[in-house]
Design an enzyme around this catalytic site. Structure first.
Site, PDB file in Angstrom:
ATOM      1  N   TYR A   1       0.831  -1.215   0.000  1.00  0.00           N
ATOM      2  CA  TYR A   1       0.000   0.000   0.000  1.00  0.00           C
ATOM      3  C   TYR A   1       0.863   1.261   0.000  1.00  0.00           C
ATOM      4  O   TYR A   1       2.030   1.229   0.374  1.00  0.00           O
ATOM      5  CB  TYR A   1      -0.974  -0.025   1.195  1.00  0.00           C
ATOM      6  CG  TYR A   1      -1.986  -1.124   1.001  1.00  0.00           C
ATOM      7  CD1 TYR A   1      -3.191  -0.867   0.359  1.00  0.00           C
ATOM      8  CD2 TYR A   1      -1.687  -2.425   1.362  1.00  0.00           C
ATOM      9  CE1 TYR A   1      -4.099  -1.893   0.122  1.00  0.00           C
ATOM     10  CE2 TYR A   1      -2.580  -3.455   1.130  1.00  0.00           C
ATOM     11  CZ  TYR A   1      -3.783  -3.180   0.512  1.00  0.00           C
ATOM     12  OH  TYR A   1      -4.668  -4.189   0.259  1.00  0.00           O
TER      13      TYR A   1
ATOM     14  N   LYS B   1      -0.753  -2.764  10.831  1.00  0.00           N
ATOM     15  CA  LYS B   1      -0.014  -3.976  10.454  1.00  0.00           C
ATOM     16  C   LYS B   1       1.425  -3.640  10.039  1.00  0.00           C
ATOM     17  O   LYS B   1       2.354  -4.386  10.330  1.00  0.00           O
ATOM     18  CB  LYS B   1      -0.740  -4.721   9.325  1.00  0.00           C
ATOM     19  CG  LYS B   1      -2.096  -5.269   9.695  1.00  0.00           C
ATOM     20  CD  LYS B   1      -2.065  -6.214  10.890  1.00  0.00           C
ATOM     21  CE  LYS B   1      -1.536  -7.584  10.597  1.00  0.00           C
ATOM     22  NZ  LYS B   1      -1.594  -8.473  11.791  1.00  0.00           N
TER      23      LYS B   1
HETATM   24  P1  NAP Z   1     -10.304 -12.219  13.665  1.00  0.00           P
HETATM   25  O1  NAP Z   1     -11.153 -13.393  13.357  1.00  0.00           O
HETATM   26  O2  NAP Z   1     -10.953 -10.946  14.021  1.00  0.00           O
HETATM   27  O3  NAP Z   1      -9.281 -12.635  14.810  1.00  0.00           O
HETATM   28  C1  NAP Z   1      -8.545 -11.685  15.503  1.00  0.00           C
HETATM   29  C2  NAP Z   1      -8.030 -12.330  16.768  1.00  0.00           C
HETATM   30  O4  NAP Z   1      -7.269 -11.346  17.492  1.00  0.00           O
HETATM   31  C3  NAP Z   1      -9.158 -12.798  17.697  1.00  0.00           C
HETATM   32  O5  NAP Z   1      -8.777 -14.001  18.299  1.00  0.00           O
HETATM   33  C4  NAP Z   1      -9.214 -11.672  18.717  1.00  0.00           C
HETATM   34  O6  NAP Z   1      -9.694 -12.099  19.989  1.00  0.00           O
HETATM   35  C5  NAP Z   1      -7.748 -11.313  18.824  1.00  0.00           C
HETATM   36  N1  NAP Z   1      -7.600  -9.976  19.409  1.00  0.00           N
HETATM   37  C6  NAP Z   1      -7.984  -8.783  18.891  1.00  0.00           C
HETATM   38  N2  NAP Z   1      -7.701  -7.805  19.763  1.00  0.00           N
HETATM   39  C7  NAP Z   1      -7.134  -8.391  20.854  1.00  0.00           C
HETATM   40  C8  NAP Z   1      -6.632  -7.914  22.088  1.00  0.00           C
HETATM   41  N3  NAP Z   1      -6.667  -6.622  22.437  1.00  0.00           N
HETATM   42  N4  NAP Z   1      -6.122  -8.816  22.954  1.00  0.00           N
HETATM   43  C9  NAP Z   1      -6.082 -10.131  22.658  1.00  0.00           C
HETATM   44  N5  NAP Z   1      -6.550 -10.650  21.500  1.00  0.00           N
HETATM   45  C10 NAP Z   1      -7.069  -9.785  20.621  1.00  0.00           C
HETATM   46  O7  NAP Z   1      -9.341 -11.880  12.433  1.00  0.00           O
HETATM   47  P2  NAP Z   1      -8.561 -12.825  11.437  1.00  0.00           P
HETATM   48  O8  NAP Z   1      -9.084 -12.522  10.082  1.00  0.00           O
HETATM   49  O9  NAP Z   1      -8.540 -14.230  11.902  1.00  0.00           O
HETATM   50  O10 NAP Z   1      -7.112 -12.176  11.542  1.00  0.00           O
HETATM   51  C11 NAP Z   1      -6.083 -12.833  12.264  1.00  0.00           C
HETATM   52  C12 NAP Z   1      -4.767 -12.189  11.914  1.00  0.00           C
HETATM   53  O11 NAP Z   1      -4.577 -12.263  10.500  1.00  0.00           O
HETATM   54  C13 NAP Z   1      -4.673 -10.689  12.259  1.00  0.00           C
HETATM   55  O12 NAP Z   1      -3.334 -10.441  12.673  1.00  0.00           O
HETATM   56  C14 NAP Z   1      -4.950 -10.006  10.938  1.00  0.00           C
HETATM   57  O13 NAP Z   1      -4.371  -8.721  10.869  1.00  0.00           O
HETATM   58  C15 NAP Z   1      -4.257 -10.977   9.992  1.00  0.00           C
HETATM   59  N6  NAP Z   1      -4.717 -10.910   8.606  1.00  0.00           N
HETATM   60  C16 NAP Z   1      -6.018 -11.184   8.304  1.00  0.00           C
HETATM   61  C17 NAP Z   1      -6.427 -11.133   6.972  1.00  0.00           C
HETATM   62  C18 NAP Z   1      -7.837 -11.470   6.570  1.00  0.00           C
HETATM   63  O14 NAP Z   1      -8.196 -11.236   5.399  1.00  0.00           O
HETATM   64  N7  NAP Z   1      -8.661 -12.018   7.449  1.00  0.00           N
HETATM   65  C19 NAP Z   1      -5.504 -10.819   5.958  1.00  0.00           C
HETATM   66  C20 NAP Z   1      -4.168 -10.575   6.315  1.00  0.00           C
HETATM   67  C21 NAP Z   1      -3.779 -10.636   7.653  1.00  0.00           C
HETATM   68  P3  NAP Z   1     -11.256 -11.941  20.394  1.00  0.00           P
HETATM   69  O15 NAP Z   1     -11.922 -13.194  19.896  1.00  0.00           O
HETATM   70  O16 NAP Z   1     -11.210 -11.867  21.869  1.00  0.00           O
HETATM   71  O17 NAP Z   1     -11.768 -10.693  19.734  1.00  0.00           O
END
Ligand code: NAP
Length: 340
Positions: free
Chosen positions: A131, A161
């Site tokens: 980006y 990120k």
């Molecule tokens: P998700 O389903 O929203 O999962 C996020 C996780 O982070 C959840 O387990 C959440 O816990 C935890 N979390 C958020 N804030 C927190 C805090 N303050 N303390 C402790 N835990 C916390 O998202 P996801 O899509 O699986 O994403 C997982 C990772 O992949 C992230 O690092 C994201 O940036 C990265 N990512 C995702 C994508 C995508 O397209 N999905 C693409 C590239 C990278 P709770 O259940 O308690 O909320």
């Protein structure tokens, strides 16, 4: 030392799939949740999907609190840090995303290196690579590219990120452990859901299947399958050559309307709800005058960017799941969960 992995964010979409992949590979998984009240539901979900939960345990960790990190690393060999806030609607105060992303990474990596863990795998993102660059760029983005935070179209999530990954490499370097850090940099993660939570990335596909997107803006989806992303995290833990590297993951790029066409063909019963045409860019620009969320997407409009996943294909020893199959699997899962 045991083959125990501390997996942060086990309650998340990617976290759940990563837990299943780690259990299938024979690891003991210590999953972190913010609140242990969530643990039982996570355990049940993983068991339902064939995970051997006799090797699953839980700890409570919050990215925003120092409590528990030292204890969580006891008896642990590897760290997989997936937890980070991921939202579609950007907050007014960008620090709501940046602070947990960056400070959580600091807590996780500092505790891991202090406890002598062998390797840390961080879930970064394409957001830290692709980006803020010149829109006319046509060649794929690679592990050598970094998002330019001064460039156009950088939102709070992208910034969170990028800063978190930069901080991770700084911490590893200062600890003399750069070779023991690996980052996985996925594009948009799609594919089967483990439970009824569509998460942030899959919610876009859900909206299309539910008829909320009558005309699709030319927004690119750089697609990668959640099962491949989970497998890459597991492979990165032990592959000797992976140390100190970044692994971009994006199988291929489709505009929203192309994804809608894949869904229409696979699920004719839902055809009537899917976008029927592609919205011209000028239409999206007018719409953006009244909608801040759409305004945030303008920088991406019509830009078919892509990622060079060659290093990750080498890490996995096989090609990535084709984007078309991933989109169909996403649709199947949304329909099976009664979400579309
Ligand atoms: P998700 O389903 O929203 O999962 C996020 C996780 O982070 C959840 O387990 C959440 O816990 C935890 N979390 C958020 N804030 C927190 C805090 N303050 N303390 C402790 N835990 C916390 O998202 P996801 O899509 O699986 O994403 C997982 C990772 O992949 C992230 O690092 C994201 O940036 C990265 N990512 C995702 C994508 C995508 O397209 N999905 C693409 C590239 C990278 P709770 O259940 O308690 O909320």
């Amino acid at each position: 030392m045991s083959d125990r992995v501390l997996l942060t964010g086990i309650s998340g979409y990617l976290g759940g799939h990563t837990a299943l992949a780690l259990l299938a590979a024979g690891f003991t998984v210590r999953g972190s949740v913010r609140n242990l009240a969530k643990a039982e539901a996570v355990r049940k979900t993983l068991e339902k999907h064939g995970g051997d939960v006799s090797r699953l345990e839980f700890v409570a960790l919050d990215l925003m609190s120092d409590g528990g990190w030292v204890e969580a690393m006891e008896g642990v060999r590897y760290l997989v840090h997936t937890a980070s806030p991921f939202v579609l609607k950007m907050p007014t105060d960008k620090t709501e995303l940046i602070r947990p992303a960056v400070e959580g990474t600091e807590r996780a990596l500092n505790a891991a290196f202090a406890a002598g863990l062998e390797r840390a795998v961080l879930t970064s993102s394409m957001a830290a690579i692709a980006y803020g660059h010149d829109k006319s760029r046509t060649e794929p983005f690679t592990a050598a590219d970094w998002t330019n935070l001064e460039g156009r179209g950088v939102n709070a999530y992208i910034e969170s990120k990028t800063l978190a990954e930069r901080r991770a490499w700084d911490i590893a370097r200062s600890a003399g452990r750069e070779i023991d850090l690996v980052t996985i940099n996925p594009a948009g993660i799609f594919g089967p859901l483990l439970d009824e939570d569509p998460g942030t990335s899959v919610a876009g596909i859900q909206r299309m299947l539910n008829g909320s997107v009558p005309a699709a803006p030319r927004i690119p989806l750089v697609v990668v399958d959640v099962r491949d992303v989970a497998a890459a995290h597991v492979a990165a833990l032990t592959a000797p050559e992976a140390g100190g590297k970044r692994f971009p993951m994006g199988e291929s790029t489709m505009f929203l309307f192309e994804a809608a066409c894949v869904l229409r063909e696979a699920f004719p019963g839902h055809a009537g709800k899917l976008p029927r045409f592609e919205m011209p860019d000028w239409g999206v620009r007018i719409y953006a005058l009244f909608d801040g969320d759409v305004r945030g997407l303008l920088g991406e409009l019509g830009v078919r960017k892509s990622l060079d996943s060659t290093p990750t294909i080498g890490l996995l020893g096989r090609p990535l799941i084709p984007a078309r199959d991933t989109i169909v699997a996403t649709g199947e899962s949304l329909i099976a969960q009664g979400l579309a």
